[in-house]
Every structure is written in C-alpha cells, then in structure tokens.
Design a protein around this motif. Structure first.
Motif, PDB file in Angstrom:
ATOM      1  N   GLU A 160       0.826  -1.026  -0.032  1.00 30.66           N
ATOM      2  CA  GLU A 160       0.007   0.252  -0.252  1.00 30.66           C
ATOM      3  C   GLU A 160       0.930   0.975   0.079  1.00 30.66           C
ATOM      4  N   LYS A 161       2.259   0.765   0.822  1.00 25.04           N
ATOM      5  CA  LYS A 161       2.721   2.529   0.962  1.00 25.04           C
ATOM      6  C   LYS A 161       3.846   2.747  -0.365  1.00 25.04           C
ATOM      7  N   SER A 162       4.658   2.020  -0.389  1.00 20.69           N
ATOM      8  CA  SER A 162       5.405   1.446  -1.045  1.00 20.69           C
ATOM      9  C   SER A 162       5.702   0.470  -2.528  1.00 20.69           C
ATOM     10  N   PRO A 163       4.303   0.467  -2.886  1.00 20.64           N
ATOM     11  CA  PRO A 163       4.660  -0.657  -4.358  1.00 20.64           C
ATOM     12  C   PRO A 163       5.474  -1.003  -5.310  1.00 20.64           C
ATOM     13  N   GLY A 164       5.830   0.115  -5.419  1.00 20.24           N
ATOM     14  CA  GLY A 164       7.797   0.079  -5.779  1.00 20.24           C
ATOM     15  C   GLY A 164       8.374  -0.687  -4.755  1.00 20.24           C
ATOM     16  N   ASP A 165       8.637  -0.975  -3.585  1.00 21.84           N
ATOM     17  CA  ASP A 165       9.508  -1.806  -3.032  1.00 21.84           C
ATOM     18  C   ASP A 165       8.750  -3.374  -3.358  1.00 21.84           C
ATOM     19  N   TYR A 166       7.356  -3.370  -2.342  1.00 20.53           N
ATOM     20  CA  TYR A 166       6.678  -4.674  -2.926  1.00 20.53           C
ATOM     21  C   TYR A 166       7.113  -4.967  -3.979  1.00 20.53           C
ATOM     22  N   GLU A 167       7.045  -4.682  -5.414  1.00 23.19           N
ATOM     23  CA  GLU A 167       7.694  -5.967  -6.410  1.00 23.19           C
ATOM     24  C   GLU A 167       8.991  -5.715  -6.311  1.00 23.19           C
ATOM     25  N   VAL A 168      10.159  -5.031  -5.737  1.00 19.99           N
ATOM     26  CA  VAL A 168      11.574  -4.965  -5.801  1.00 19.99           C
ATOM     27  C   VAL A 168      11.975  -6.517  -4.383  1.00 19.99           C
ATOM     28  N   PHE A 169      10.303  -6.460  -3.528  1.00 20.49           N
ATOM     29  CA  PHE A 169      10.708  -7.538  -2.976  1.00 20.49           C
ATOM     30  C   PHE A 169      10.443  -9.148  -3.071  1.00 20.49           C
ATOM     31  N   ARG A 170       8.835  -8.823  -4.075  1.00 15.78           N
ATOM     32  CA  ARG A 170       8.560  -9.839  -4.796  1.00 15.78           C
ATOM     33  C   ARG A 170       9.260 -10.711  -5.702  1.00 15.78           C
ATOM     34  N   GLN A 171       9.842  -9.481  -6.303  1.00 12.02           N
ATOM     35  CA  GLN A 171      10.708 -10.009  -7.183  1.00 12.02           C
ATOM     36  C   GLN A 171      12.235 -10.548  -6.452  1.00 12.02           C
ATOM     37  N   LYS A 172      12.637 -10.344  -5.117  1.00 12.88           N
ATOM     38  CA  LYS A 172      13.622 -10.540  -4.842  1.00 12.88           C
ATOM     39  C   LYS A 172      13.067 -12.197  -4.263  1.00 12.88           C
ATOM     40  N   PHE A 173      12.111 -12.329  -3.305  1.00 16.96           N
ATOM     41  CA  PHE A 173      11.773 -14.094  -2.662  1.00 16.96           C
ATOM     42  C   PHE A 173      10.640 -14.799  -3.835  1.00 16.96           C
ATOM     43  N   ASP A 174       9.761 -14.150  -4.731  1.00 15.28           N
ATOM     44  CA  ASP A 174       9.082 -15.107  -6.282  1.00 15.28           C
ATOM     45  C   ASP A 174       9.526 -14.311  -7.018  1.00 15.28           C
ATOM     46  N   LEU A 175      10.946 -14.716  -7.436  1.00 12.84           N
ATOM     47  CA  LEU A 175      11.329 -14.108  -9.091  1.00 12.84           C
ATOM     48  C   LEU A 175      10.122 -14.704  -9.940  1.00 12.84           C
ATOM     49  N   GLU A 176       9.354 -16.295  -9.937  1.00 11.35           N
ATOM     50  CA  GLU A 176       8.281 -17.249 -10.789  1.00 11.35           C
ATOM     51  C   GLU A 176       7.536 -16.048 -10.170  1.00 11.35           C
ATOM     52  N   ASN A 177       7.160 -15.863  -9.306  1.00 13.20           N
ATOM     53  CA  ASN A 177       5.322 -15.541  -9.494  1.00 13.20           C
ATOM     54  C   ASN A 177       4.757 -17.354  -8.779  1.00 13.20           C
ATOM     55  N   LYS A 178       4.918 -17.357  -7.846  1.00 11.90           N
ATOM     56  CA  LYS A 178       4.442 -18.999  -7.855  1.00 11.90           C
ATOM     57  C   LYS A 178       4.183 -18.989  -6.644  1.00 11.90           C
ATOM     58  N   TYR A 179       4.661 -18.650  -5.557  1.00 13.51           N
ATOM     59  CA  TYR A 179       4.589 -18.736  -4.172  1.00 13.51           C
ATOM     60  C   TYR A 179       3.990 -17.575  -3.514  1.00 13.51           C
ATOM     61  N   PHE A 180       3.448 -16.245  -4.257  1.00 16.99           N
ATOM     62  CA  PHE A 180       3.074 -15.236  -3.069  1.00 16.99           C
ATOM     63  C   PHE A 180       0.909 -15.497  -3.298  1.00 16.99           C
ATOM     64  N   GLY A 181       0.777 -16.401  -4.067  1.00 18.00           N
ATOM     65  CA  GLY A 181      -0.829 -16.453  -4.284  1.00 18.00           C
ATOM     66  C   GLY A 181      -1.129 -17.609  -3.099  1.00 18.00           C
ATOM     67  N   PRO A 182      -0.069 -18.538  -3.004  1.00  7.78           N
ATOM     68  CA  PRO A 182      -0.490 -19.337  -1.626  1.00  7.78           C
ATOM     69  C   PRO A 182      -0.030 -18.924  -0.418  1.00  7.78           C
ATOM     70  N   LEU A 183       0.493 -17.657  -0.311  1.00  5.26           N
ATOM     71  CA  LEU A 183       1.085 -17.818   0.776  1.00  5.26           C
ATOM     72  C   LEU A 183       0.116 -16.534   1.551  1.00  5.26           C
ATOM     73  N   ASP A 184      -0.373 -15.311   0.440  1.00  2.00           N
ATOM     74  CA  ASP A 184      -2.146 -14.854   0.843  1.00  2.00           C
ATOM     75  C   ASP A 184      -2.934 -15.679   1.086  1.00  2.00           C
ATOM     76  N   LYS A 185      -2.846 -16.390   0.409  1.00  2.00           N
ATOM     77  CA  LYS A 185      -3.824 -17.626   1.337  1.00  2.00           C
ATOM     78  C   LYS A 185      -4.080 -17.831   2.793  1.00  2.00           C
ATOM     79  N   ALA A 186      -3.363 -17.808   2.708  1.00  2.00           N
ATOM     80  CA  ALA A 186      -1.936 -18.730   4.504  1.00  2.00           C
ATOM     81  C   ALA A 186      -1.898 -17.758   5.444  1.00  2.00           C
ATOM     82  N   ILE A 187      -1.972 -16.710   5.119  1.00  2.00           N
ATOM     83  CA  ILE A 187      -1.800 -15.533   6.042  1.00  2.00           C
ATOM     84  C   ILE A 187      -3.499 -14.590   5.905  1.00  2.00           C
ATOM     85  N   ALA A 188      -3.653 -15.312   4.987  1.00  2.00           N
ATOM     86  CA  ALA A 188      -5.411 -14.152   5.000  1.00  2.00           C
ATOM     87  C   ALA A 188      -6.051 -14.860   6.636  1.00  2.00           C
TER      88      ALA A 188
END
Length: 119
Positions: A91-119
């Motif tokens: 919300e506060k820093s979308p550019g930083d969020y994207e950098v973070f996501r790219q570092k830990f989920d370059l293939e975009n396969k982990y954040f979906g399941p993670l979001d569901k698990a922490i919801a």
C-alpha cells in the motif's frame, strides 16, 4: 499392514512439525508499519539494501522458506506480522513491494499461496 505403517509415519511427521522460533512474536508490527522509516529499514534489510538488527536478522533467516512454503512453519503471530508487513509495503510503497516480491518470488508462484495462508 503397509497402510498402517504409512499412516503412522504421517502422524509422526505431522506431530513433529516445528515452527519458527517465537522469540520475536511480540513484535509491534502496527508501530513498525505506521512508521515509514521503520518500514523502509525492514524492507532494506530483507532485500540486502541496508543493515539488519538482531530482530530483523531473525526474521530474514526464515523469510525465503516461509514464503516458499506459504508460512507452513509460522506461528499465528508470525502470520499476522507477515500479513501486515506485506500489506503495508504494498500500500505505502508499491515499488518496494515489487522489488521484495521479485527477490523472493521471481517466478510468481509463491505469493498466491502465501496470501491465502496468512489471510
């Protein structure tokens, strides 16, 4: 008979599942995410753009596995911390969020399941 042996092994494995150390579960995540400098400092630590203090280092050590395994070993408090940190960063820093996501989920396969698990 093989079925019962396999079932017993699964029960033992499930019962022995460990969690990450709860030593920092009392982190005041609301204060952290409401302070832009603190949020940026944590982000910088996590993406290797700044120094890490002892608490940040503890979280950073578990972060890759926690993301890849959808927080399977996270305590309830750690799930809340992860959820609030990611939501604030997004919300506060979308550019930083994207950098973070790219570092830990370059293939975009982990954040979906993670979001569901922490919801």
């Amino acid at each position: 008979m093989k079925f019962f042996i396999a079932l017993a092994m699964l029960v033992v494995l499930a019962a022995g599942q460990e969690t990450y150390t709860p030593e920092n579960d009392d982190l005041d995540i609301d204060a952290l995410v409401s302070n832009p400098e603190s949020l940026k400092a944590w982000f910088n630590c996590f993406v290797d753009q700044g120094p890490c203090d002892k608490v940040q280092t503890t979280f950073k050590a578990d972060l890759p596995e926690a993301i890849q395994q959808a927080c399977a070993k996270c305590t309830s408090a750690q799930k809340v911390i992860m959820k609030k940190f990611l939501a604030a960063l997004k919300e506060k820093s979308p550019g930083d969020y994207e950098v973070f996501r790219q570092k830990f989920d370059l293939e975009n396969k982990y954040f979906g399941p993670l979001d569901k698990a922490i919801a």
